[in-house]
Design a protein around this motif. Structure first.
Motif, PDB file in Angstrom:
ATOM      1  N   SER A   1       0.839  -1.198   0.000  1.00 48.83           N
ATOM      2  CA  SER A   1       0.000   0.000   0.000  1.00 48.83           C
ATOM      3  C   SER A   1       0.872   1.244   0.000  1.00 48.83           C
ATOM      4  O   SER A   1       1.932   1.274   0.628  1.00 48.83           O
ATOM      5  N   SER A   2       0.420   2.273  -0.683  1.00 48.03           N
ATOM      6  CA  SER A   2       1.166   3.533  -0.708  1.00 48.03           C
ATOM      7  C   SER A   2       1.134   4.237   0.644  1.00 48.03           C
ATOM      8  O   SER A   2       1.915   5.154   0.890  1.00 48.03           O
ATOM      9  N   PHE A   3       0.224   3.803   1.526  1.00 47.33           N
ATOM     10  CA  PHE A   3       0.118   4.411   2.853  1.00 47.33           C
ATOM     11  C   PHE A   3       1.084   3.789   3.864  1.00 47.33           C
ATOM     12  O   PHE A   3       1.203   4.256   4.986  1.00 47.33           O
ATOM     13  N   PHE A   4       1.757   2.709   3.470  1.00 50.53           N
ATOM     14  CA  PHE A   4       2.704   2.064   4.377  1.00 50.53           C
ATOM     15  C   PHE A   4       3.868   1.548   3.554  1.00 50.53           C
ATOM     16  O   PHE A   4       3.822   0.446   3.014  1.00 50.53           O
ATOM     17  N   GLN A   5       4.920   2.367   3.479  1.00 53.30           N
ATOM     18  CA  GLN A   5       6.084   1.998   2.691  1.00 53.30           C
ATOM     19  C   GLN A   5       7.193   1.475   3.604  1.00 53.30           C
ATOM     20  O   GLN A   5       7.581   2.140   4.563  1.00 53.30           O
ATOM     21  N   GLY A   6       7.676   0.290   3.309  1.00 48.86           N
ATOM     22  CA  GLY A   6       8.750  -0.297   4.097  1.00 48.86           C
ATOM     23  C   GLY A   6      10.078   0.378   3.831  1.00 48.86           C
ATOM     24  O   GLY A   6      10.214   1.220   2.941  1.00 48.86           O
ATOM     25  N   ASN A   7      11.061  -0.021   4.615  1.00 41.04           N
ATOM     26  CA  ASN A   7      12.394   0.545   4.482  1.00 41.04           C
ATOM     27  C   ASN A   7      13.422  -0.592   4.491  1.00 41.04           C
ATOM     28  O   ASN A   7      13.740  -1.140   5.542  1.00 41.04           O
ATOM     29  N   PRO A   8      13.963  -0.961   3.327  1.00 39.34           N
ATOM     30  CA  PRO A   8      14.937  -2.075   3.270  1.00 39.34           C
ATOM     31  C   PRO A   8      16.272  -1.734   3.911  1.00 39.34           C
ATOM     32  O   PRO A   8      17.108  -2.621   4.092  1.00 39.34           O
ATOM     33  N   ASN A   9      16.490  -0.470   4.269  1.00 38.58           N
ATOM     34  CA  ASN A   9      17.765  -0.056   4.859  1.00 38.58           C
ATOM     35  C   ASN A   9      17.714   0.026   6.382  1.00 38.58           C
ATOM     36  O   ASN A   9      18.625   0.573   7.007  1.00 38.58           O
ATOM     37  N   LEU A  10      16.664  -0.516   7.001  1.00 43.69           N
ATOM     38  CA  LEU A  10      16.565  -0.487   8.454  1.00 43.69           C
ATOM     39  C   LEU A  10      17.681  -1.310   9.103  1.00 43.69           C
ATOM     40  O   LEU A  10      18.027  -2.390   8.619  1.00 43.69           O
ATOM     41  N   ASP A  11      18.215  -0.797  10.202  1.00 44.20           N
ATOM     42  CA  ASP A  11      19.163  -1.556  11.011  1.00 44.20           C
ATOM     43  C   ASP A  11      18.402  -2.371  12.058  1.00 44.20           C
ATOM     44  O   ASP A  11      17.276  -2.023  12.430  1.00 44.20           O
TER      45      ASP A  11
END
Length: 253
Positions: A37-47
């Protein structure tokens, strides 16, 4: 990594102990890649979220006539960093921005009495604090405030009886008030206070036989949970089960 050490004082039999450990919790799949969903974008660079913990304590055995007992006292502290938070912004909605701390004191005692009786009890004082709420803590994560659903005071007491084939125990669990979130009104999720409670549980087990018909042991067990039908909430708006009775068998092969 984890390291711990203990030293027993000769003569007194007092055990002094301490430990230090570090840990991490990897981001979930949804936190890395979102839900589509465009309202919840993940972050592949999270530590990964990280924690550092340490504790010191002491244990003292006591023997008086037919009484055998042990007392313990422990101080503990844990700090969390790089905690993952939801942030309203253009781009990834999740960032490593939050820090928190929990520390407290735990006291315990146990004693073996005569005629098959034993008792044990414990008390924990816990202090939690959000050190950095980042940009998206909301009411759940407020800098300088305690963390939600973490009680300051928790205690327990257990009376156990064991004789031949029978084992029975009465367990009392005491929990102080906690701060929780109320999502029922709107999206502001205001902080609310949940009252503390005391719950009593009773458990009985009787071993019917041993080493028969290929069964090493067969035991009939019964439990009465929330014996006095205490009305309480672990999470705001969700009542817990009332008095519940369970009966069953346990076979060991």
């Amino acid at each position: 990594p984890r390291v711990s050490a203990a030293f027993i004082i000769p003569g007194l039999h007092t055990k002094l102990r301490g430990g230090y450990s570090e840990g991490l919790k990897a981001p979930t799949f949804v936190e890395n890649f979102g839900t589509g969903s465009s309202f919840f974008q993940g972050n592949p660079n999270l530590d990964p979220e990280q924690s550092k913990s340490w504790e010191i304590g002491a244990e003292q055995p006591i023997e008086l006539a037919q009484l055998a007992a042990e007392l313990s006292l422990t101080y503990f502290s844990t700090e969390y960093k790089n905690m993952i938070a939801f942030v309203f912004q253009d781009g990834p909605d999740l960032l490593n921005v939050q820090r928190a701390r929990s520390r407290g004191l735990e006291a315990g005692a146990r004693a073996f009495l005569s005629h098959g009786f034993s008792v044990r009890g414990s008390y924990t004082y816990l202090e939690t604090k959000a050190l950095d709420a980042g940009m998206g803590g909301g009411t759940a994560f407020v800098s300088g405030k305690s963390l939600v659903r973490r009680p300051e005071h928790v205690g327990s007491f257990t009376l156990n009886y064991s004789r031949a084939r029978l084992n029975a125990n009465l367990h009392l669990f005491l929990k102080g008030h906690v701060t929780d979130l109320d999502f029922s009104q709107d999206f502001t999720s205001r902080r609310v206070r949940l009252g503390g409670y005391t719950r009593a549980d009773l458990a009985v087990a009787y071993r019917l036989f041993e080493n028969r018909w290929g069964i090493r042991a067969l035991t009939v067990e019964g439990q009465a949970k929330n014996l006095f039908d205490e009305d309480y909430e672990e999470v705001f708006g969700f009542s817990s089960a009332g008095a519940t009775v369970l009966v069953g068998f346990r076979a060991e092969f």
